[in-house]
Scaffold this motif. Structure first.
Motif, PDB file in Angstrom:
ATOM      1  N   ALA A 291       0.839  -1.197   0.000  1.00  0.00           N
ATOM      2  CA  ALA A 291       0.000   0.000   0.000  1.00  0.00           C
ATOM      3  C   ALA A 291       0.876   1.250   0.000  1.00  0.00           C
ATOM      4  CB  ALA A 291      -0.937  -0.003   1.204  1.00  0.00           C
ATOM      5  N   GLU A 292       1.989   1.183   0.680  1.00  0.00           N
ATOM      6  CA  GLU A 292       2.921   2.309   0.733  1.00  0.00           C
ATOM      7  C   GLU A 292       3.445   2.648  -0.671  1.00  0.00           C
ATOM      8  OE1 GLU A 292       6.660   3.315   3.570  1.00  0.00           O
ATOM      9  OE2 GLU A 292       6.832   1.459   2.429  1.00  0.00           O
ATOM     10  N   GLN A 293       3.811   1.622  -1.439  1.00  0.00           N
ATOM     11  CA  GLN A 293       4.297   1.857  -2.797  1.00  0.00           C
ATOM     12  C   GLN A 293       3.177   2.360  -3.705  1.00  0.00           C
ATOM     13  OE1 GLN A 293       5.720  -2.119  -3.205  1.00  0.00           O
ATOM     14  NE2 GLN A 293       7.847  -1.449  -3.235  1.00  0.00           N
ATOM     15  N   TRP A 294       1.997   1.765  -3.584  1.00  0.00           N
ATOM     16  CA  TRP A 294       0.843   2.146  -4.410  1.00  0.00           C
ATOM     17  C   TRP A 294       0.511   3.626  -4.223  1.00  0.00           C
ATOM     18  CZ3 TRP A 294      -2.356  -0.334  -7.901  1.00  0.00           C
ATOM     19  CH2 TRP A 294      -3.595   0.242  -8.143  1.00  0.00           C
ATOM     20  N   ASN A 295       0.604   4.107  -3.011  1.00  0.00           N
ATOM     21  CA  ASN A 295       0.236   5.484  -2.687  1.00  0.00           C
ATOM     22  C   ASN A 295       1.419   6.438  -2.698  1.00  0.00           C
ATOM     23  OD1 ASN A 295      -2.645   5.355  -2.184  1.00  0.00           O
ATOM     24  ND2 ASN A 295      -2.076   3.941  -0.555  1.00  0.00           N
ATOM     25  N   PHE A 296       2.544   6.036  -3.277  1.00  0.00           N
ATOM     26  CA  PHE A 296       3.738   6.863  -3.255  1.00  0.00           C
ATOM     27  C   PHE A 296       3.526   8.197  -3.963  1.00  0.00           C
ATOM     28  CE2 PHE A 296       7.763   8.232  -5.211  1.00  0.00           C
ATOM     29  CZ  PHE A 296       8.450   8.541  -4.050  1.00  0.00           C
ATOM     30  N   ARG A 297       2.795   8.185  -5.080  1.00  0.00           N
ATOM     31  CA  ARG A 297       2.561   9.433  -5.821  1.00  0.00           C
ATOM     32  C   ARG A 297       1.594  10.296  -5.044  1.00  0.00           C
ATOM     33  NH1 ARG A 297       0.453   8.072 -11.503  1.00  0.00           N
ATOM     34  NH2 ARG A 297      -0.939   9.670 -10.779  1.00  0.00           N
ATOM     35  N   THR A 298       2.114  11.221  -4.294  1.00  0.00           N
ATOM     36  CA  THR A 298       1.251  12.058  -3.458  1.00  0.00           C
ATOM     37  C   THR A 298       0.539  13.134  -4.250  1.00  0.00           C
ATOM     38  OG1 THR A 298       3.093  13.526  -2.962  1.00  0.00           O
ATOM     39  CG2 THR A 298       2.703  11.709  -1.428  1.00  0.00           C
ATOM     40  N   ASN A 299       0.915  13.342  -5.499  1.00  0.00           N
ATOM     41  CA  ASN A 299       0.277  14.388  -6.296  1.00  0.00           C
ATOM     42  C   ASN A 299      -0.799  13.840  -7.221  1.00  0.00           C
ATOM     43  OD1 ASN A 299       1.911  13.037  -8.070  1.00  0.00           O
ATOM     44  ND2 ASN A 299       2.715  14.863  -9.061  1.00  0.00           N
ATOM     45  N   ASP A 300      -1.232  12.599  -7.022  1.00  0.00           N
ATOM     46  CA  ASP A 300      -2.284  12.030  -7.862  1.00  0.00           C
ATOM     47  C   ASP A 300      -3.559  12.839  -7.663  1.00  0.00           C
ATOM     48  OD1 ASP A 300      -4.561  10.272  -8.656  1.00  0.00           O
ATOM     49  OD2 ASP A 300      -2.922   8.896  -9.115  1.00  0.00           O
ATOM     50  N   ALA A 301      -4.155  13.291  -8.750  1.00  0.00           N
ATOM     51  CA  ALA A 301      -5.321  14.182  -8.688  1.00  0.00           C
ATOM     52  C   ALA A 301      -6.522  13.527  -8.016  1.00  0.00           C
ATOM     53  CB  ALA A 301      -5.703  14.637 -10.094  1.00  0.00           C
ATOM     54  N   ARG A 302      -6.528  12.196  -7.947  1.00  0.00           N
ATOM     55  CA  ARG A 302      -7.674  11.515  -7.337  1.00  0.00           C
ATOM     56  C   ARG A 302      -7.634  11.576  -5.814  1.00  0.00           C
ATOM     57  NH1 ARG A 302      -6.711   6.328 -11.003  1.00  0.00           N
ATOM     58  NH2 ARG A 302      -4.625   6.968 -10.449  1.00  0.00           N
ATOM     59  N   GLY A 303      -6.482  11.881  -5.241  1.00  0.00           N
ATOM     60  CA  GLY A 303      -6.373  11.994  -3.791  1.00  0.00           C
ATOM     61  C   GLY A 303      -6.037  10.674  -3.126  1.00  0.00           C
ATOM     62  N   SER A 304      -5.429  10.744  -1.951  1.00  0.00           N
ATOM     63  CA  SER A 304      -4.949   9.541  -1.272  1.00  0.00           C
ATOM     64  C   SER A 304      -6.080   8.649  -0.786  1.00  0.00           C
ATOM     65  CB  SER A 304      -4.019   9.910  -0.119  1.00  0.00           C
ATOM     66  OG  SER A 304      -4.702  10.712   0.817  1.00  0.00           O
ATOM     67  N   GLU A 305      -7.213   9.219  -0.380  1.00  0.00           N
ATOM     68  CA  GLU A 305      -8.335   8.396   0.084  1.00  0.00           C
ATOM     69  C   GLU A 305      -8.880   7.544  -1.062  1.00  0.00           C
ATOM     70  OE1 GLU A 305     -11.198   6.497   2.297  1.00  0.00           O
ATOM     71  OE2 GLU A 305      -9.379   7.534   2.918  1.00  0.00           O
ATOM     72  N   CYS A 306      -9.048   8.147  -2.222  1.00  0.00           N
ATOM     73  CA  CYS A 306      -9.508   7.396  -3.398  1.00  0.00           C
ATOM     74  C   CYS A 306      -8.496   6.304  -3.740  1.00  0.00           C
ATOM     75  CB  CYS A 306      -9.687   8.324  -4.585  1.00  0.00           C
ATOM     76  SG  CYS A 306     -10.081   7.450  -6.120  1.00  0.00           S
ATOM     77  N   MET A 307      -7.225   6.638  -3.758  1.00  0.00           N
ATOM     78  CA  MET A 307      -6.197   5.659  -4.110  1.00  0.00           C
ATOM     79  C   MET A 307      -6.137   4.527  -3.084  1.00  0.00           C
ATOM     80  SD  MET A 307      -5.273   6.589  -6.976  1.00  0.00           S
ATOM     81  CE  MET A 307      -3.914   5.465  -7.246  1.00  0.00           C
ATOM     82  N   ARG A 308      -6.366   4.835  -1.808  1.00  0.00           N
ATOM     83  CA  ARG A 308      -6.369   3.784  -0.788  1.00  0.00           C
ATOM     84  C   ARG A 308      -7.521   2.808  -1.036  1.00  0.00           C
ATOM     85  NH1 ARG A 308      -9.214   2.198   2.986  1.00  0.00           N
ATOM     86  NH2 ARG A 308     -10.562   3.999   3.000  1.00  0.00           N
ATOM     87  N   ARG A 309      -8.713   3.355  -1.346  1.00  0.00           N
ATOM     88  CA  ARG A 309      -9.865   2.493  -1.620  1.00  0.00           C
ATOM     89  C   ARG A 309      -9.638   1.658  -2.874  1.00  0.00           C
ATOM     90  NH1 ARG A 309     -12.666   7.184  -0.594  1.00  0.00           N
ATOM     91  NH2 ARG A 309     -13.342   7.289  -2.759  1.00  0.00           N
ATOM     92  N   LEU A 310      -9.047   2.258  -3.903  1.00  0.00           N
ATOM     93  CA  LEU A 310      -8.770   1.531  -5.130  1.00  0.00           C
ATOM     94  C   LEU A 310      -7.747   0.422  -4.878  1.00  0.00           C
ATOM     95  CD1 LEU A 310      -9.325   1.268  -8.123  1.00  0.00           C
ATOM     96  CD2 LEU A 310      -7.555   2.981  -8.548  1.00  0.00           C
ATOM     97  N   TYR A 311      -6.726   0.715  -4.094  1.00  0.00           N
ATOM     98  CA  TYR A 311      -5.732  -0.316  -3.743  1.00  0.00           C
ATOM     99  C   TYR A 311      -6.402  -1.477  -3.017  1.00  0.00           C
ATOM    100  CZ  TYR A 311      -1.915  -2.743  -1.467  1.00  0.00           C
ATOM    101  OH  TYR A 311      -1.053  -3.725  -1.036  1.00  0.00           O
ATOM    102  N   ASP A 312      -7.224  -1.171  -2.007  1.00  0.00           N
ATOM    103  CA  ASP A 312      -7.898  -2.226  -1.254  1.00  0.00           C
ATOM    104  C   ASP A 312      -8.760  -3.082  -2.166  1.00  0.00           C
ATOM    105  OD1 ASP A 312      -6.707  -1.284   1.041  1.00  0.00           O
ATOM    106  OD2 ASP A 312      -8.498  -0.226   1.760  1.00  0.00           O
ATOM    107  N   HIS A 313      -9.485  -2.432  -3.080  1.00  0.00           N
ATOM    108  CA  HIS A 313     -10.353  -3.162  -4.001  1.00  0.00           C
ATOM    109  C   HIS A 313      -9.533  -4.047  -4.942  1.00  0.00           C
ATOM    110  CE1 HIS A 313     -13.566  -4.088  -6.758  1.00  0.00           C
ATOM    111  NE2 HIS A 313     -12.841  -3.604  -7.744  1.00  0.00           N
ATOM    112  N   GLN A 314      -8.526  -3.468  -5.587  1.00  0.00           N
ATOM    113  CA  GLN A 314      -7.706  -4.236  -6.522  1.00  0.00           C
ATOM    114  C   GLN A 314      -6.978  -5.373  -5.817  1.00  0.00           C
ATOM    115  OE1 GLN A 314      -7.607  -4.083  -9.751  1.00  0.00           O
ATOM    116  NE2 GLN A 314      -8.871  -2.281  -9.973  1.00  0.00           N
ATOM    117  N   ASN A 315      -6.485  -5.102  -4.629  1.00  0.00           N
ATOM    118  CA  ASN A 315      -5.760  -6.126  -3.882  1.00  0.00           C
ATOM    119  C   ASN A 315      -6.680  -7.280  -3.501  1.00  0.00           C
ATOM    120  OD1 ASN A 315      -3.275  -7.018  -2.860  1.00  0.00           O
ATOM    121  ND2 ASN A 315      -3.875  -6.412  -0.802  1.00  0.00           N
ATOM    122  N   ALA A 316      -7.932  -6.981  -3.191  1.00  0.00           N
ATOM    123  CA  ALA A 316      -8.892  -8.033  -2.853  1.00  0.00           C
ATOM    124  C   ALA A 316      -9.193  -8.896  -4.076  1.00  0.00           C
ATOM    125  CB  ALA A 316     -10.187  -7.419  -2.325  1.00  0.00           C
TER     126      ALA A 316
END
Length: 190
Positions: free
Chosen positions: A55-80
């Protein structure tokens, strides 16, 4: 998956078409529509697997326009869905790689492959970027069951991805897909 394109086979007019909007999954919809880009493993000439990492690597890009909360949810979904999948598909390639290069050279060339790198100063980077975090509140979440209306027809499906700006990718129960749909014609079922 991603698309590989031999640019030498394209005309300038193919590349400059207005509907080419930079999607890495369908970069040239003017000549290869998005609905035609998904293929099975036996239909492709080149198959490259990529790994989500931590998750740390997935969220490394802190400037992603979607925001870290969106990216965290997307990571959890994809990882599942795919994060736990293991495969031996690489074995035949690896055997040929070792035969071509010799064991010693193959070991040297593959040193560090698969090792998860630590992202230094991730918390500091995220803290510096908090002021740019989008304040968008999503209408639906990944996994929601949706009734979608299009041209007086109703379709049932599941939200598979969000652009965190109001657009959703929907997989219908018949396994067809639509991408970046707005919420105005969606009704939550679950």
């Amino acid at each position: 998956g991603k698309t590989a394109i031999d640019l030498g086979r394209l005309r300038l007019v193919d590349i400059m078409a207005e509907e080419n909007y930079g999607d890495p999954h369908a970069p040239l919809p003017s000549i290869c529509p998005k609905e035609d880009t998904f293929a099975t493993e036996d239909e492709v000439l080149l198959l490259a697997n990529h790994y989500m990492g931590t998750a740390e690597q997935w969220n490394f890009r802190t400037n992603d326009a979607r925001g870290s909360e969106c990216m965290r949810r997307l990571y959890d979904h994809q990882n599942a869905i795919v994060g736990k999948h293991e495969s031996n598909e690489v074995n035949s390639w690896l055997e040929g790689f070792i035969r071509s290069n010799g064991m010693e050279e193959a070991v040297h060339l593959l040193e560090g492959v698969g090792v998860v790198e630590h992202v230094a100063n991730l918390e500091q980077l995220k803290n510096n970027d908090e002021s740019r975090e989008p304040k968008y509140k999503e209408t639906f979440k990944i996994g929601d069951r949706i009734l979608y209306v299009y041209e007086d027809k109703w379709y049932i499906g599941t939200i598979m991805a969000s652009n965190c700006k109001g657009g959703y990718d929907l997989r219908y129960d018949d396994d067809s897909w639509d991408y970046n749909l707005g919420v105005e014609d969606m009704i939550l079922l679950s």
